[in-house]
Design a protein around this motif. Structure first.
Motif, PDB file in Angstrom:
ATOM      1  N   SER A 210      30.311   4.831  -3.947  1.00  0.00           N
ATOM      2  CA  SER A 210      30.511   3.903  -5.328  1.00  0.00           C
ATOM      3  C   SER A 210      29.239   3.017  -5.235  1.00  0.00           C
ATOM      4  O   SER A 210      29.015   2.642  -6.504  1.00  0.00           O
ATOM      5  CB  SER A 210      31.720   3.114  -5.188  1.00  0.00           C
ATOM      6  OG  SER A 210      31.768   2.348  -4.105  1.00  0.00           O
ATOM      7  N   THR A 211      28.785   2.219  -4.263  1.00  0.00           N
ATOM      8  CA  THR A 211      27.658   1.384  -4.398  1.00  0.00           C
ATOM      9  C   THR A 211      26.338   2.288  -5.112  1.00  0.00           C
ATOM     10  O   THR A 211      25.702   1.616  -6.058  1.00  0.00           O
ATOM     11  CB  THR A 211      27.050   1.003  -3.211  1.00  0.00           C
ATOM     12  OG1 THR A 211      28.187   0.028  -2.610  1.00  0.00           O
ATOM     13  CG2 THR A 211      25.850  -0.128  -3.170  1.00  0.00           C
ATOM     14  N   GLU A 212      26.011   3.342  -4.510  1.00  0.00           N
ATOM     15  CA  GLU A 212      25.134   4.185  -5.439  1.00  0.00           C
ATOM     16  C   GLU A 212      25.371   4.673  -6.657  1.00  0.00           C
ATOM     17  O   GLU A 212      24.168   4.557  -7.544  1.00  0.00           O
ATOM     18  CB  GLU A 212      24.725   5.444  -4.438  1.00  0.00           C
ATOM     19  CG  GLU A 212      24.219   5.164  -2.983  1.00  0.00           C
ATOM     20  CD  GLU A 212      24.342   6.448  -2.125  1.00  0.00           C
ATOM     21  OE1 GLU A 212      23.756   6.168  -1.012  1.00  0.00           O
ATOM     22  OE2 GLU A 212      24.856   7.313  -2.333  1.00  0.00           O
ATOM     23  N   PHE A 213      26.630   4.932  -6.917  1.00  0.00           N
ATOM     24  CA  PHE A 213      26.840   5.144  -8.535  1.00  0.00           C
ATOM     25  C   PHE A 213      26.454   4.062  -9.282  1.00  0.00           C
ATOM     26  O   PHE A 213      26.057   4.148 -10.124  1.00  0.00           O
ATOM     27  CB  PHE A 213      28.230   5.656  -8.560  1.00  0.00           C
ATOM     28  CG  PHE A 213      28.804   5.815  -9.985  1.00  0.00           C
ATOM     29  CD1 PHE A 213      28.534   7.002 -10.650  1.00  0.00           C
ATOM     30  CD2 PHE A 213      29.484   4.937 -10.464  1.00  0.00           C
ATOM     31  CE1 PHE A 213      28.964   6.957 -12.071  1.00  0.00           C
ATOM     32  CE2 PHE A 213      30.173   4.780 -11.706  1.00  0.00           C
ATOM     33  CZ  PHE A 213      29.353   5.957 -12.572  1.00  0.00           C
ATOM     34  N   GLU A 214      26.797   2.780  -8.743  1.00  0.00           N
ATOM     35  CA  GLU A 214      26.543   1.464  -9.670  1.00  0.00           C
ATOM     36  C   GLU A 214      25.062   1.402  -9.766  1.00  0.00           C
ATOM     37  O   GLU A 214      24.510   0.914 -10.818  1.00  0.00           O
ATOM     38  CB  GLU A 214      27.116   0.311  -8.833  1.00  0.00           C
ATOM     39  CG  GLU A 214      28.531   0.201  -9.030  1.00  0.00           C
ATOM     40  CD  GLU A 214      29.398  -0.713  -8.263  1.00  0.00           C
ATOM     41  OE1 GLU A 214      28.496  -1.732  -7.702  1.00  0.00           O
ATOM     42  OE2 GLU A 214      30.666  -0.705  -7.929  1.00  0.00           O
TER      43      GLU A 214
ATOM     44  N   GLY B 180      25.628   2.257 -18.602  1.00  0.00           N
ATOM     45  CA  GLY B 180      24.708   1.347 -17.983  1.00  0.00           C
ATOM     46  C   GLY B 180      23.628   0.751 -18.874  1.00  0.00           C
ATOM     47  O   GLY B 180      23.433   0.889 -20.177  1.00  0.00           O
ATOM     48  N   SER B 181      22.272   0.471 -17.991  1.00  0.00           N
ATOM     49  CA  SER B 181      21.272   0.295 -18.540  1.00  0.00           C
ATOM     50  C   SER B 181      20.473   1.191 -19.305  1.00  0.00           C
ATOM     51  O   SER B 181      20.729   2.280 -19.270  1.00  0.00           O
ATOM     52  CB  SER B 181      20.052  -0.612 -17.657  1.00  0.00           C
ATOM     53  OG  SER B 181      19.857   0.604 -16.727  1.00  0.00           O
TER      54      SER B 181
ATOM     55  N   ALA C  39      19.960   2.225 -13.214  1.00  0.00           N
ATOM     56  CA  ALA C  39      18.718   2.889 -13.472  1.00  0.00           C
ATOM     57  C   ALA C  39      17.913   2.775 -14.597  1.00  0.00           C
ATOM     58  O   ALA C  39      18.558   2.687 -15.592  1.00  0.00           O
ATOM     59  CB  ALA C  39      18.569   4.275 -12.904  1.00  0.00           C
ATOM     60  N   SER C  40      16.779   2.506 -14.684  1.00  0.00           N
ATOM     61  CA  SER C  40      15.875   2.435 -15.886  1.00  0.00           C
ATOM     62  C   SER C  40      14.872   3.658 -16.148  1.00  0.00           C
ATOM     63  O   SER C  40      14.404   3.974 -17.156  1.00  0.00           O
ATOM     64  CB  SER C  40      15.019   1.218 -15.987  1.00  0.00           C
ATOM     65  OG  SER C  40      14.182   1.255 -14.724  1.00  0.00           O
TER      66      SER C  40
END
Length: 201
Positions: free
Chosen positions: A76-80, A114-115, A85-86
């Motif tokens: 879940s940390t990698e998913f976040e 996300g971003s 990601a840019s």
């Protein structure tokens, strides 16, 4: 296949071919990462993860339970991190209509959350004889272009809806070539692609 890397708050996501699946391929990718780790910034973290374009995003295997994870599953940390990601990089991923559809389905979900992200995608048009067209065609290329609206182009409708992606083809003659033994040819293209979030409204 997917490689996620993070450095100084910039997270990048590199996508491989939709057929690059299974532990053997991912083991090979992990070995390449390990062999080239001396070239990375010492603070860079690189993770090799499975990303099957035919499966929904986020992957079903997102978990914090380390014991339940397969070797190349997402935490879940990698998913976040991916949400933040840019940069997304993809190479040699356009070669059939069905995989192109699957790729853009995943890209829409990845890039709309996300971003704000930019995708740099390289491709080489692959020409084959098509029984459907009874002609030599670049499989997947027309489908790929159907997902894009060029920068400055009025919206157009193809494949049932207006494209959510805006792209521009980068002039490769302006980019130095460091591998002299490789001939680029006229069928190699590099695209800068952004997701148009306004299309969601």
């Amino acid at each position: 296949m997917c490689i996620s890397s993070e450095l100084d708050g910039i997270v990048s996501l590199e996508l491989g071919a939709g057929t690059d699946q299974g532990d053997e391929i991912l083991d090979y990718c992990a070995r390449n990462v390990s062999l080239n780790s001396g070239l990375f910034n010492s603070r860079a973290a690189v993770h090799v993860r499975e990303l099957n374009w035919m499966d929904p995003w986020p992957p079903k295997s997102v978990s914090d339970n380390i014991a339940s994870l397969k070797k190349y599953s997402w935490t879940s940390t990698e998913f976040e991190e991916v949400q933040g990601a840019s940069l997304v990089v993809a190479a040699d991923v356009i070669y059939s209509d069905d995989l192109t559809d699957a790729l853009f389905s995943v890209l829409e979900r990845l890039m709309s959350a996300g971003s704000e992200k930019v995708l740099y995608l390289t491709l080489e048009k692959r020409y084959n004889f098509s029984l459907d067209d009874l002609d030599v065609v670049a499989n997947g290329y027309s489908r790929f272009r159907g997902y894009l609206r060029l920068e400055g182009e009025h919206e157009r409708f193809q494949y049932g809806r207006s494209p959510c992606f805006v792209g521009k083809c980068i002039d490769l003659t302006q980019i130095p070539q460091y591998v002299k033994e490789y001939e680029r040819g006229q069928d190699v293209e590099l695209w800068e692609i952004r997701y148009n979030r306004k299309k969601q409204l």
